[in-house]
Motif scaffolding. Structure first.
Motif, PDB file in Angstrom:
ATOM      1  N   ALA A  13      46.642  35.453  42.933  1.00 25.81           N
ATOM      2  CA  ALA A  13      45.458  36.276  43.187  1.00 25.81           C
ATOM      3  C   ALA A  13      45.198  37.210  42.012  1.00 25.81           C
ATOM      4  CB  ALA A  13      45.635  37.068  44.486  1.00 25.81           C
ATOM      5  N   ILE A  14      46.245  37.807  41.454  1.00 25.82           N
ATOM      6  CA  ILE A  14      46.082  38.689  40.299  1.00 25.82           C
ATOM      7  C   ILE A  14      45.495  37.917  39.124  1.00 25.82           C
ATOM      8  CG2 ILE A  14      47.350  40.006  38.535  1.00 25.82           C
ATOM      9  CD1 ILE A  14      49.244  40.900  40.843  1.00 25.82           C
ATOM     10  N   ARG A  16      43.709  35.208  39.206  1.00 21.82           N
ATOM     11  CA  ARG A  16      42.318  34.854  39.536  1.00 21.82           C
ATOM     12  C   ARG A  16      41.401  36.047  39.309  1.00 21.82           C
ATOM     13  NH1 ARG A  16      40.094  36.271  43.794  1.00 21.82           N
ATOM     14  NH2 ARG A  16      41.971  36.366  45.071  1.00 21.82           N
ATOM     15  N   ILE A  17      41.813  37.221  39.762  1.00 26.17           N
ATOM     16  CA  ILE A  17      41.013  38.438  39.596  1.00 26.17           C
ATOM     17  C   ILE A  17      40.827  38.755  38.113  1.00 26.17           C
ATOM     18  CG2 ILE A  17      41.042  40.946  39.919  1.00 26.17           C
ATOM     19  CD1 ILE A  17      42.407  40.357  42.681  1.00 26.17           C
ATOM     20  N   SER A  20      38.324  36.521  36.487  1.00 22.09           N
ATOM     21  CA  SER A  20      36.946  36.643  36.949  1.00 22.09           C
ATOM     22  C   SER A  20      36.212  37.866  36.417  1.00 22.09           C
ATOM     23  CB  SER A  20      36.895  36.643  38.481  1.00 22.09           C
ATOM     24  OG  SER A  20      37.497  37.821  38.990  1.00 22.09           O
ATOM     25  N   VAL A  23      39.231  44.263  34.448  1.00 19.09           N
ATOM     26  CA  VAL A  23      39.959  45.220  35.276  1.00 19.09           C
ATOM     27  C   VAL A  23      40.571  46.237  34.333  1.00 19.09           C
ATOM     28  CG1 VAL A  23      41.833  45.556  36.927  1.00 19.09           C
ATOM     29  CG2 VAL A  23      40.450  43.465  37.033  1.00 19.09           C
ATOM     30  N   ASP A  28      42.274  49.884  40.642  1.00 16.29           N
ATOM     31  CA  ASP A  28      41.175  48.952  40.912  1.00 16.29           C
ATOM     32  C   ASP A  28      41.721  47.586  41.314  1.00 16.29           C
ATOM     33  OD1 ASP A  28      39.409  50.971  40.197  1.00 16.29           O
ATOM     34  OD2 ASP A  28      39.166  50.222  38.140  1.00 16.29           O
ATOM     35  N   LEU A  29      42.744  47.135  40.609  1.00  7.35           N
ATOM     36  CA  LEU A  29      43.350  45.850  40.933  1.00  7.35           C
ATOM     37  C   LEU A  29      43.979  45.891  42.324  1.00  7.35           C
ATOM     38  CD1 LEU A  29      44.126  42.970  40.161  1.00  7.35           C
ATOM     39  CD2 LEU A  29      46.083  43.917  38.912  1.00  7.35           C
ATOM     40  N   MET A  32      41.288  45.530  44.940  1.00  4.20           N
ATOM     41  CA  MET A  32      40.822  44.136  45.042  1.00  4.20           C
ATOM     42  C   MET A  32      41.826  43.273  45.791  1.00  4.20           C
ATOM     43  SD  MET A  32      39.168  43.464  41.307  1.00  4.20           S
ATOM     44  CE  MET A  32      38.733  44.898  40.362  1.00  4.20           C
ATOM     45  N   LEU A  33      43.108  43.491  45.530  1.00  5.01           N
ATOM     46  CA  LEU A  33      44.145  42.726  46.228  1.00  5.01           C
ATOM     47  C   LEU A  33      44.160  43.065  47.720  1.00  5.01           C
ATOM     48  CD1 LEU A  33      46.978  42.961  43.572  1.00  5.01           C
ATOM     49  CD2 LEU A  33      45.849  40.855  44.341  1.00  5.01           C
ATOM     50  N   ASP A  36      41.598  41.275  49.497  1.00  3.92           N
ATOM     51  CA  ASP A  36      41.984  39.871  49.683  1.00  3.92           C
ATOM     52  C   ASP A  36      43.106  39.708  50.704  1.00  3.92           C
ATOM     53  OD1 ASP A  36      40.084  39.070  47.848  1.00  3.92           O
ATOM     54  OD2 ASP A  36      41.502  38.633  46.234  1.00  3.92           O
TER      55      ASP A  36
END
Length: 146
Positions: A13-14, A16-17, A20, A23, A28-29, A32-33, A36
């Motif tokens: 997931a990290i 992928r973020i 995209s 960051v 912020d990360l 987002m996690l 998800d």
């Protein structure tokens, strides 16, 4: 405690973020996690970034070169952060990087496992001459009580 599968999913997931978009902060990360569905803290995100070899430069997180590329000596993603490579004495090479990039470059070199490189998780400090080296050793010994 995370299972191996949960950790792999979070790492994916990290990545992928980071692929995209930009960051700039761990908070912020983490947000987002959490969106998800991952339960994270700032320290767990920091550890994940370190384990993944993620580089922070120019105020943003950057993906590391993939493991296969590193092993084959393709350091293209890191090249922009290396300023100079020069000898310092008979057996020390100094690699100067942009601010904050040295740990990521060092990890990539460590993971490449080149036979000419001695040691990992090691700090080498170059000095101009033997007198400066002796002063540095005395200073470090007094600071770290070695």
């Amino acid at each position: 405690m995370l299972t191996d599968r949960q950790q792999i999913d979070r790492h994916m997931a990290i990545l992928r973020i980071l692929r995209s978009g930009v960051v700039r902060r761990q908070n912020d990360l983490a947000l987002m996690l959490r969106r998800d569905g991952f339960e994270v803290t700032q320290s767990s995100v920091s550890r994940d970034l370190r384990e993944l070899g993620v580089l922070k430069a120019s105020g943003r997180y950057l993906l590391p070169p993939d493991e296969i590329s590193r092993a084959n000596g393709d350091f293209g993603a890191l090249a922009q952060f290396v300023r100079t490579v020069q000898p310092a004495g008979a057996s020390i090479t100094v690699v100067r990087t942009t601010i904050g990039a040295a740990p990521s470059v060092a990890v990539a070199i460590d993971k490449a496992e080149w036979p000419e490189v001695v040691g990992d998780d090691t700090i080498f400090v170059a000095t101009n001459d033997a007198r400066a080296q002796q002063r540095l050793i005395e200073r470090l010994n007094s600071l770290f009580r070695t």
